[in-house]
Design an enzyme around this catalytic site. Structure first.
Site, mmCIF file in Angstrom:
data_model
loop_
_atom_site.group_PDB
_atom_site.id
_atom_site.type_symbol
_atom_site.label_atom_id
_atom_site.label_comp_id
_atom_site.label_asym_id
_atom_site.label_seq_id
_atom_site.Cartn_x
_atom_site.Cartn_y
_atom_site.Cartn_z
ATOM 1 N N HIS A 110 81.052 49.943 -64.926
ATOM 2 C CA HIS A 110 79.971 49.047 -65.330
ATOM 3 C C HIS A 110 78.707 49.832 -65.643
ATOM 4 O O HIS A 110 78.570 50.997 -65.288
ATOM 5 C CB HIS A 110 79.672 48.028 -64.221
ATOM 6 C CG HIS A 110 79.074 48.633 -62.988
ATOM 7 N ND1 HIS A 110 79.769 49.466 -62.144
ATOM 8 C CD2 HIS A 110 77.810 48.562 -62.472
ATOM 9 C CE1 HIS A 110 78.996 49.861 -61.155
ATOM 10 N NE2 HIS A 110 77.780 49.336 -61.337
ATOM 11 N N ASP A 112 74.540 48.964 -64.907
ATOM 12 C CA ASP A 112 73.855 48.079 -63.968
ATOM 13 C C ASP A 112 73.116 46.940 -64.672
ATOM 14 O O ASP A 112 72.384 47.158 -65.643
ATOM 15 C CB ASP A 112 72.844 48.867 -63.139
ATOM 16 C CG ASP A 112 73.490 49.644 -62.011
ATOM 17 O OD1 ASP A 112 74.722 49.516 -61.835
ATOM 18 O OD2 ASP A 112 72.775 50.369 -61.307
ATOM 19 N N HIS A 270 79.417 53.696 -65.096
ATOM 20 C CA HIS A 270 79.719 54.424 -63.866
ATOM 21 C C HIS A 270 80.604 53.585 -62.955
ATOM 22 O O HIS A 270 80.739 52.367 -63.137
ATOM 23 C CB HIS A 270 78.444 54.843 -63.138
ATOM 24 C CG HIS A 270 77.576 53.697 -62.709
ATOM 25 N ND1 HIS A 270 76.777 52.995 -63.591
ATOM 26 C CD2 HIS A 270 77.377 53.121 -61.495
ATOM 27 C CE1 HIS A 270 76.119 52.050 -62.944
ATOM 28 N NE2 HIS A 270 76.472 52.104 -61.666
ATOM 29 N N ARG A 285 68.086 54.614 -53.998
ATOM 30 C CA ARG A 285 68.055 54.621 -55.464
ATOM 31 C C ARG A 285 66.829 53.894 -55.967
ATOM 32 O O ARG A 285 66.330 52.954 -55.346
ATOM 33 C CB ARG A 285 69.309 53.983 -56.054
ATOM 34 C CG ARG A 285 69.569 52.569 -55.594
ATOM 35 C CD ARG A 285 70.641 51.893 -56.424
ATOM 36 N NE ARG A 285 70.125 51.416 -57.701
ATOM 37 C CZ ARG A 285 70.901 51.013 -58.704
ATOM 38 N NH1 ARG A 285 72.223 51.071 -58.596
ATOM 39 N NH2 ARG A 285 70.363 50.602 -59.833
#
Length: 294
Positions: A110, A112, A270, A285
């Site tokens: 996917h 994000d 990713h 993150r």
């Protein structure tokens, strides 16, 4: 093709070690705990544009330093499904406890949050606690995936759009599943109607830096091709998912403590590889806001 440890000639202030001939590079020779000089920053940005995924080993930075480095890429945004670090709303957590048996965050290919009108441009992730082995992240080059298609199919896809939503992540489709996220790994109290809200983006976009075309779809958020039924869309989308996930279009990054990684959320997909059962993982993150895909 460059050998693994040949430093490309355009870089003078950083050492760039490509992972392969398609996507990904390790960067050495910088200290992310300090503001980067403009000349060094320009080379980091160039490496990011060239390789779509870059990582910096051995960077024991603070939360404040993580966020300061991230802001060099653009304004920060929060993703609703992720928990934030206490006192740092824009610094969010990727966590999996050793005894967690729920769904793995990011376990399918996917990009994000493509259900937003303006999805993220990039993500900057730092490894805090990682298993001694396992828990790698895979990445796919969606520019290379587009360019590997026949000219005829590219011309067809250039005129199509896809419908995106978060229904499988926190909308009605998620709640209809038996397997859920644990409350420690993701928020489970989000508005179902918001998860079901749909957004249309082009199936093929142009990268604003390189000018190259790339496929913009993923099986987590795409529901169907715009103007088609799900049944009509399914064969085309499945072909594209299979095509994009070809081994030669990918790289696999192994994590280590204090490693910082940046990926282009527009032109790279990713996937978390959940092969570390019984061991804990904790990462922080930041998410960089981007313009609407075009």
């Amino acid at each position: 093709m460059l050998a693994q440890f040949d430093n490309p000639g355009k870089f003078r202030r950083i050492e760039v070690r490509p992972l392969n001939g398609t996507i990904g590079a390790e960067i050495r020779g910088v200290d992310l705990s300090q503001p980067l000089p403009d000349e060094t920053w320009d080379e980091v940005r160039q490496a990011f544009a060239d390789y779509l995924v870059v990582y910096f080993p051995g960077q024991p930075i603070t939360h404040e330093q993580h966020m300061a480095f991230s802001r060099r890429f653009g304004a920060l945004m929060r993703l609703p499904q992720l928990h934030s670090v206490e006192g740092f709303d824009e610094l969010q957590i990727i966590r999996r406890d050793a005894d967690d048996t729920g769904r793995v965050v990011g376990e399918n290919w996917h990009a994000d949050s493509t259900y937003y009108e303006c999805p993220p441009l990039a993500v900057v992730m730092r490894a805090v606690t990682v298993p001694e082995f396992g828990g790698d992240t895979g990445f796919l080059n969606m520019v290379a995936a587009y360019e590997a298609l026949s000219p005829k199919l590219r011309s067809v896809l250039d005129g199509l759009s896809a419908v995106h939503s978060a229904t499988r992540i926190y909308g009605s489709a998620y709640h209809a599943q038996n397997r859920k996220f644990s409350s420690a790994s993701a928020r489970t109290d989000l508005d179902i109607a918001a998860g079901d809200r749909e957004m249309v983006h082009p199936l093929v976009c142009t990268h604003p830096v390189s000018g190259r075309r790339f496929l913009y779809l993923n099986q987590v958020y795409v529901q169907r091709v715009d103007g088609m039924t799900e049944a009509e869309s399914r064969p085309l989308l499945q072909f594209l998912y299979d095509h994009c996930s070809r081994f030669e279009l990918s790289c696999r990054v192994r994590w280590a403590r204090d490693q910082v990684l940046v990926w282009d959320n527009r032109a790279a997909m990713h996937k978390a590889i959940p092969d570390y059962v019984g061991r804990a993982r904790y990462m922080t993150r930041t998410t960089i806001a981007g313009p609407r895909p075009a």
